[in-house]
Write a protein that holds these residues in place. Structure first.
Motif, PDB file in Angstrom:
ATOM      1  N   HIS A 160     -72.230  -9.445 -53.066  1.00 55.78           N
ATOM      2  CA  HIS A 160     -72.195 -10.429 -51.979  1.00 55.78           C
ATOM      3  C   HIS A 160     -73.590 -11.000 -51.721  1.00 55.78           C
ATOM      4  O   HIS A 160     -73.769 -12.219 -51.662  1.00 55.78           O
ATOM      5  CB  HIS A 160     -71.647  -9.774 -50.711  1.00 55.78           C
ATOM      6  CG  HIS A 160     -71.497 -10.714 -49.561  1.00 55.78           C
ATOM      7  ND1 HIS A 160     -70.285 -11.239 -49.181  1.00 55.78           N
ATOM      8  CD2 HIS A 160     -72.413 -11.232 -48.696  1.00 55.78           C
ATOM      9  CE1 HIS A 160     -70.457 -12.045 -48.148  1.00 55.78           C
ATOM     10  NE2 HIS A 160     -71.742 -12.053 -47.825  1.00 55.78           N
ATOM     11  N   GLU A 207     -70.127 -18.609 -46.860  1.00 56.60           N
ATOM     12  CA  GLU A 207     -69.457 -17.306 -46.750  1.00 56.60           C
ATOM     13  C   GLU A 207     -68.045 -17.361 -47.325  1.00 56.60           C
ATOM     14  O   GLU A 207     -67.594 -16.418 -47.983  1.00 56.60           O
ATOM     15  CB  GLU A 207     -69.416 -16.870 -45.285  1.00 56.60           C
ATOM     16  CG  GLU A 207     -70.760 -16.466 -44.712  1.00 56.60           C
ATOM     17  CD  GLU A 207     -71.283 -15.156 -45.293  1.00 56.60           C
ATOM     18  OE1 GLU A 207     -70.474 -14.349 -45.788  1.00 56.60           O
ATOM     19  OE2 GLU A 207     -72.511 -14.952 -45.254  1.00 56.60           O
ATOM     20  N   SER A 208     -67.338 -18.445 -47.086  1.00 57.65           N
ATOM     21  CA  SER A 208     -65.957 -18.547 -47.561  1.00 57.65           C
ATOM     22  C   SER A 208     -65.898 -18.527 -49.084  1.00 57.65           C
ATOM     23  O   SER A 208     -65.117 -17.775 -49.687  1.00 57.65           O
ATOM     24  CB  SER A 208     -65.313 -19.831 -47.030  1.00 57.65           C
ATOM     25  OG  SER A 208     -65.233 -19.817 -45.621  1.00 57.65           O
ATOM     26  N   ARG A 211     -67.157 -15.052 -50.613  1.00 64.53           N
ATOM     27  CA  ARG A 211     -66.228 -13.928 -50.512  1.00 64.53           C
ATOM     28  C   ARG A 211     -65.128 -14.016 -51.569  1.00 64.53           C
ATOM     29  O   ARG A 211     -64.673 -12.998 -52.085  1.00 64.53           O
ATOM     30  CB  ARG A 211     -65.649 -13.876 -49.085  1.00 64.53           C
ATOM     31  CG  ARG A 211     -66.693 -13.424 -48.071  1.00 64.53           C
ATOM     32  CD  ARG A 211     -66.336 -13.776 -46.628  1.00 64.53           C
ATOM     33  NE  ARG A 211     -67.484 -13.600 -45.767  1.00 64.53           N
ATOM     34  CZ  ARG A 211     -67.697 -12.534 -44.982  1.00 64.53           C
ATOM     35  NH1 ARG A 211     -66.805 -11.565 -44.930  1.00 64.53           N
ATOM     36  NH2 ARG A 211     -68.789 -12.450 -44.253  1.00 64.53           N
ATOM     37  N   GLU A 230     -60.567  -5.732 -51.555  1.00 68.66           N
ATOM     38  CA  GLU A 230     -61.551  -6.682 -51.048  1.00 68.66           C
ATOM     39  C   GLU A 230     -60.874  -7.838 -50.317  1.00 68.66           C
ATOM     40  O   GLU A 230     -61.366  -8.292 -49.269  1.00 68.66           O
ATOM     41  CB  GLU A 230     -62.404  -7.218 -52.200  1.00 68.66           C
ATOM     42  CG  GLU A 230     -63.512  -8.158 -51.782  1.00 68.66           C
ATOM     43  CD  GLU A 230     -64.568  -7.513 -50.914  1.00 68.66           C
ATOM     44  OE1 GLU A 230     -65.364  -8.252 -50.293  1.00 68.66           O
ATOM     45  OE2 GLU A 230     -64.622  -6.256 -50.835  1.00 68.66           O
ATOM     46  N   GLN A 234     -61.420  -8.985 -46.364  1.00 67.01           N
ATOM     47  CA  GLN A 234     -61.769 -10.330 -45.913  1.00 67.01           C
ATOM     48  C   GLN A 234     -60.745 -10.882 -44.918  1.00 67.01           C
ATOM     49  O   GLN A 234     -61.110 -11.616 -44.002  1.00 67.01           O
ATOM     50  CB  GLN A 234     -61.925 -11.275 -47.111  1.00 67.01           C
ATOM     51  CG  GLN A 234     -63.026 -10.872 -48.067  1.00 67.01           C
ATOM     52  CD  GLN A 234     -64.324 -10.538 -47.350  1.00 67.01           C
ATOM     53  OE1 GLN A 234     -64.681 -11.156 -46.344  1.00 67.01           O
ATOM     54  NE2 GLN A 234     -65.022  -9.536 -47.851  1.00 67.01           N
ATOM     55  N   ALA A 237     -61.730  -9.388 -41.788  1.00 70.76           N
ATOM     56  CA  ALA A 237     -63.015  -9.929 -41.319  1.00 70.76           C
ATOM     57  C   ALA A 237     -62.883 -11.333 -40.740  1.00 70.76           C
ATOM     58  O   ALA A 237     -63.859 -11.887 -40.242  1.00 70.76           O
ATOM     59  CB  ALA A 237     -64.022  -9.938 -42.462  1.00 70.76           C
ATOM     60  N   PHE A 239     -61.306 -14.097 -42.471  1.00 74.48           N
ATOM     61  CA  PHE A 239     -61.275 -15.134 -43.500  1.00 74.48           C
ATOM     62  C   PHE A 239     -59.897 -15.136 -44.184  1.00 74.48           C
ATOM     63  O   PHE A 239     -59.765 -14.772 -45.358  1.00 74.48           O
ATOM     64  CB  PHE A 239     -62.378 -14.893 -44.539  1.00 74.48           C
ATOM     65  CG  PHE A 239     -63.759 -15.121 -44.018  1.00 74.48           C
ATOM     66  CD1 PHE A 239     -64.404 -16.328 -44.211  1.00 74.48           C
ATOM     67  CD2 PHE A 239     -64.424 -14.131 -43.308  1.00 74.48           C
ATOM     68  CE1 PHE A 239     -65.688 -16.551 -43.722  1.00 74.48           C
ATOM     69  CE2 PHE A 239     -65.701 -14.338 -42.817  1.00 74.48           C
ATOM     70  CZ  PHE A 239     -66.342 -15.554 -43.021  1.00 74.48           C
ATOM     71  N   THR A 242     -59.115 -16.578 -47.802  1.00 71.63           N
ATOM     72  CA  THR A 242     -59.717 -16.009 -49.015  1.00 71.63           C
ATOM     73  C   THR A 242     -58.778 -16.048 -50.213  1.00 71.63           C
ATOM     74  O   THR A 242     -59.194 -16.449 -51.316  1.00 71.63           O
ATOM     75  CB  THR A 242     -60.202 -14.575 -48.753  1.00 71.63           C
ATOM     76  OG1 THR A 242     -61.232 -14.608 -47.753  1.00 71.63           O
ATOM     77  CG2 THR A 242     -60.777 -13.946 -50.020  1.00 71.63           C
TER      78      THR A 242
END
Length: 357
Positions: A160, A207-208, A211, A230, A234, A237, A239, A242
């Protein structure tokens, strides 16, 4: 003087990744940092939040403060801790596949530095430096437990933070194509993004995309299970788009003849982001909102006689479809539930003196 100048800079927004951005542009002896490059012209990779600070003057003040506080002795006294952090970093670095990022994005990376960021707590950062000595760096927050100094989740964190050095400049390079859809997405999810200190459309865009790229990386290095874990992280988190971006990354990867580099996919990426922004805008309209909480979140000290926590929503809610979470941070309570309007939720609590909840 050094602390006062820093406080002024902090009040104007110099925080979070502004610090590792500056760190990568410093050199010099322990306790006496100096700038690696002149500030005119301003280094493109140095965070612009430092523009309002006289950095050469401040760094001299830092050196004076470090000498007065005998920082060199403190640094030496922490040799064992620093050594443990270096071992944790070396383990993470050995498992990391930098060539994967170079192949995936379609351009080479400069020299990579990985640091165990003592004092950073749970925060992790990526930074990039251009000029005559280009470099990228990942700063991984360390923690201490029965194993000693460790970096929890390094296999996910390092891709990341290194990925930022690929994604951020690439998104900035194609901002003319991506800005409109990224701004609409940011507008739709502003509240929850700002709660994570992601306050601009550029940060939400970076960030989008990043990820989703990390999901692809983990899939290639840990299989479908690692990728699903993962993606779930996300979603939690904040998002939820994702999986859509993971699919878009797959479309790019499957047609490298047409898209030799990730930058060549910018138009298609903007179209995907536009769809996501529209969906998130519709979700935002239908999502319930909290009108008030009593006692207010962050209010500070509350009266000893406080016996209820009351949350008022902007519309009727679904009863028996809620949970109270937070472990020991939640005060013991009883008889939780909505009133007849289903808009006011009350939890009867027993607050202990001298405790934070």
């Amino acid at each position: 003087p050094a602390v006062n100048r820093l406080r002024r800079a902090r009040a104007e927004g110099a925080s979070f990744d502004a610090f590792p951005s500056l760190a990568l542009h410093l050199t010099g002896e322990i306790g006496a940092p100096t700038l690696l490059n002149p500030l005119d012209p301003w280094p493109t990779e140095l965070d612009r939040r430092w523009r309002g600070v006289d950095l050469p003057a401040w760094l001299k003040e830092v050196a004076v403060a470090a000498k007065k506080a005998n920082f060199a002795a403190l640094w030496e006294a922490q040799a064992d801790v620093r050594g443990q952090a270096a071992l944790a970093v070396a383990e993470a670095r050995a498992a990391f596949d930098l060539p994967w990022f170079e192949r995936w994005f379609g351009f080479p990376a400069p020299e990579l530095h990985v640091y165990g960021a003592l004092g950073s707590g749970p925060n992790n950062y990526g930074a990039r430096r251009g000029g005559a000595r280009p470099a990228i760096a990942a700063y991984l927050g360390v923690s201490k437990d029965e194993r000693g100094i460790v970096i929890d989740g390094a296999n996910e964190l390092l891709p990341h933070e290194v990925g930022h050095s690929f994604v951020n400049p690439l998104m900035a390079e194609h901002a003319d194509v991506l800005q409109g859809s990224a701004e609409r997405l940011h507008g739709a999810v502003r509240e929850r993004m700002e709660a994570r200190a992601y306050t601009t459309w550029e940060t939400v865009l970076n960030e989008s995309v990043l990820r989703a790229v990390v999901v692809r990386y983990l899939r290639d290095h840990g299989g479908e299970t690692a990728a699903r874990v993962e993606v779930a992280a996300q979603l939690e988190a904040g998002f939820p788009w994702t999986p859509v971006l993971v699919d878009a990354c797959g479309a790019y990867d499957a047609d490298r003849a047409r898209f030799p580099t990730c930058g060549d996919y910018a138009v298609e990426l903007a179209a995907v982001l536009s769809v996501i922004a529209e969906e998130e805008s519709e979700r935002a309209k239908s999502r319930p909102h909290v009108l008030s909480v009593v006692p207010a979140d962050g209010e500070g000290a509350v009266a000893p006689g406080t016996s209820t926590i009351v949350v008022t929503f902007d519309r009727p809610m679904h009863d028996k479809s809620w949970s109270i979470v937070g472990g020991d941070a939640v005060p013991p309570g009883e008889n939780p539930g909505y009133d007849a309007s289903l808009r006011v939720f009350t939890l009867h609590v027993r607050l202990e003196p001298g405790r934070s909840y």
